[in-house]
Design an enzyme around this catalytic site. Structure first.
Site, PDB file in Angstrom:
ATOM      1  CB  SER A 136      -0.664  -0.498   1.309  1.00  0.00           C
ATOM      2  OG  SER A 136      -1.524   0.802   1.303  1.00  0.00           O
ATOM      3  CE  LYS A 162      -4.706  -0.070  -0.164  1.00  0.00           C
ATOM      4  NZ  LYS A 162      -4.876  -1.288   1.063  1.00  0.00           N
ATOM      5  CE  LYS A 164      -3.632   3.767   1.583  1.00  0.00           C
ATOM      6  NZ  LYS A 164      -5.637   2.732   3.044  1.00  0.00           N
ATOM      7  CG  ASP A 190      -7.941   1.997   0.027  1.00  0.00           C
ATOM      8  OD1 ASP A 190      -8.728   3.081   0.008  1.00  0.00           O
ATOM      9  OD2 ASP A 190      -7.413   1.869   1.566  1.00  0.00           O
ATOM     10  CD  GLU A 215      -9.271  -1.595   0.021  1.00  0.00           C
ATOM     11  OE1 GLU A 215      -8.056  -0.892  -0.791  1.00  0.00           O
ATOM     12  OE2 GLU A 215      -8.772  -1.077   1.816  1.00  0.00           O
ATOM     13  CG  ASP A 240     -10.428  -1.024   4.033  1.00  0.00           C
ATOM     14  OD1 ASP A 240     -11.209  -1.331   5.575  1.00  0.00           O
ATOM     15  OD2 ASP A 240      -9.558  -0.243   4.541  1.00  0.00           O
ATOM     16  CE  LYS A 264      -7.616  -2.421   6.793  1.00  0.00           C
ATOM     17  NZ  LYS A 264      -7.440  -0.675   6.154  1.00  0.00           N
ATOM     18  N   GLY A 292      -4.886  -4.784   5.735  1.00  0.00           N
ATOM     19  CA  GLY A 292      -3.440  -4.910   7.374  1.00  0.00           C
ATOM     20  C   GLY A 292      -3.488  -3.080   8.011  1.00  0.00           C
TER      21      GLY A 292
HETATM   22  O1  OSB Z   1      -7.149   1.710   4.188  1.00  0.00           O
HETATM   23  O2  OSB Z   1      -6.257   0.482   3.921  1.00  0.00           O
HETATM   24  C1  OSB Z   1      -6.111   0.669   4.714  1.00  0.00           C
HETATM   25  C2  OSB Z   1      -3.102   1.558   6.959  1.00  0.00           C
HETATM   26  C3  OSB Z   1      -4.076   2.169   7.709  1.00  0.00           C
HETATM   27  C4  OSB Z   1      -5.695   2.105   8.212  1.00  0.00           C
HETATM   28  C5  OSB Z   1      -5.932   2.172   6.641  1.00  0.00           C
HETATM   29  C6  OSB Z   1      -5.226   1.296   6.175  1.00  0.00           C
HETATM   30  C7  OSB Z   1      -4.103   1.485   6.185  1.00  0.00           C
HETATM   31  C8  OSB Z   1      -3.112   0.343   4.588  1.00  0.00           C
HETATM   32  C9  OSB Z   1      -2.323  -0.430   4.852  1.00  0.00           C
HETATM   33  O3  OSB Z   1      -3.952   0.622   3.552  1.00  0.00           O
HETATM   34  C10 OSB Z   1      -1.838  -2.298   5.103  1.00  0.00           C
HETATM   35  C11 OSB Z   1      -0.914  -2.315   5.682  1.00  0.00           C
HETATM   36  O4  OSB Z   1       0.304  -2.116   4.305  1.00  0.00           O
HETATM   37  O5  OSB Z   1      -1.167  -2.807   6.762  1.00  0.00           O
HETATM   38 MG    MG Z   2      -8.616   0.462   2.861  1.00  0.00          MG
END
Ligand code: OSB
Ligand code: MG
Length: 370
Positions: A136, A162, A164, A190, A215, A240, A264, A292
């Protein structure tokens, strides 16, 4: 099972790269890990909540308060009848607070499985010995910085990227990453709820880039909005934040609000509910992947075991430890040929390294058990 001791370790672990999302920027991983001792074993679990209630309504101090004053007393009242399998029903009167419930259920499950000499993967029904890793990638100030970071991850062997996104950082970064790394790169985005249905036409501009999924574009309580958006865009919608339970998953699938689900474990209250969501999605032919919360090795170990179930057909945010931390509190998870190996030892299969745990612990508190 009787709990003999419960200790909360509050941790602060620096992140190697600040992680910026549509809801904020993290420089440090702040969490607590729970150590649960029974007569037979010691179990560990990591809280998924963040310092502030920006990803979801939960936050670290709140999770710890609920754990101490609501969840633990209810579980202790079960006496010898306590086991991981009864946690969900016993805690049902407490509304929400799934990240707090996740941490106690997971610590109990870890202790039970260690006592039974069975691994998380074996218990959950893992069918793989290693899982493909995605990564991510946060929001950056400039496109060149983004490309440098994506290139590093691609060179390391990550199997899917992924990005953001947020309003003002969406079409252009996706276009440039797609053009730079080519059509074969598995790519997804995402938004962490940063858009509304009024942005449907704008989000449809991502359609030409052949994304695996988009996402959580809309607010968490907007299942109908996601169903309507899915009619207006070609990119598969993945949920999510909206999916907090197996019931939510069933509703979202039935409404056409998603074609993919990010599971998650902390968000949904633990690995048993995570497995129920997996089972429902699989029965509907809906692909899932493991999300995660920037976990350290304790949380990551259990996530990797979950990601080895057969319905997890897309690479997860199960990245190697060094994507997050220069030093982890367990032996690091290492990327090998784009995969992480599923632990096979009893329980979650990893232990904190005492010196590392001590180095990152800012305070320790105990929760009374008698
Ligand atoms: O939206 O998936 C998410 C991290 C913290 C809070 C929300 C998210 C995330 C990530 C990172 O996208 C996921 C990871 O690498 O643990
Ligand atoms: Mg997410």
């Amino acid at each position: 099972m009787k709990i003999r001791d419960l200790t909360v370790h509050h941790l602060r672990i620096p992140l190697v790269v600040p992680f910026r999302t549509s809801f904020g920027t993290s420089h440090v991983k702040e969490t607590f890990v729970l150590r649960l001792e029974t007569d037979d074993a010691v179990g560990w679990a990591e809280c998924g909540a963040e310092e502030d209630p920006l990803y979801s309504s939960e936050y670290l101090e709140g999770a710890e308060w609920v754990l101490r004053h609501q969840l633990v007393p209810r579980l202790l009242a079960l006496g010898d009848g306590l086991s991981a399998g009864v946690v969900r029903d016993a805690l049902e009167p407490v509304k929400g607070h799934r990240m707090a419930k996740h941490v106690i259920e997971t610590a109990l499950l870890d202790a039970e499985l260690r006592a039974a000499d069975m691994s998380f993967g074996r218990y959950l029904g893992a069918t793989k010995t290693r899982v493909p890793s995605g990564v991510s990638v946060g929001i950056f100030d400039t496109i060149p910085e983004l490309l440098d970071n994506v290139r590093r991850y691609v060179d390391q062997g990550y199997q899917r990227i992924k990005l953001k996104i947020e309003p003002g950082w969406d079409i252009e970064p996706v276009r440039v990453v797609r053009e730079t790394f080519g059509d074969d790169l598995l790519l997804q985005v995402d938004a962490n709820t940063a858009y509304t249905l009024r942005d449907a036409r704008h989000l449809a501009k991502l359609d030409p880039f052949d994304l695996l999924l988009m996402e959580q574009p809309l607010p968490e309580d907007d299942l109908l909005g996601h169903a309507e958006l899915q009619k207006r865009i070609a990119t598969p919608v993945c949920l999510d934040e909206s999916i907090e339970s197996a019931r939510d998953a069933a509703a979202a699938i039935t409404l056409g609000a998603c074609q993919v689900i990010n599971i998650k474990p902390s968000r949904v209250g633990g690995y048993l509910e995570a497995r129920r969501i997996h089972d429902i999605a699989e029965a509907h032919g809906v692909p899932v992947w493991c999300g995660g919360m920037l976990e350290c090795g304790l949380g990551r170990a259990a996530n990797v075991a979950l990601a080895a179930l057969p319905g997890f057909v897309l690479p997860g945010d199960t990245s190697a430890s060094d994507r997050y931390f220069a030093e982890d509190i367990t032996a690091p998870f290492v990327l090998e040929d784009g995969h992480l190996t599923v632990p096979t030892g009893p329980g979650i299969g990893v232990d904190p390294i005492p010196e590392a745990l001590a180095a990152f612990t800012v305070s320790t508190t105990s929760i009374p058990v008698s």
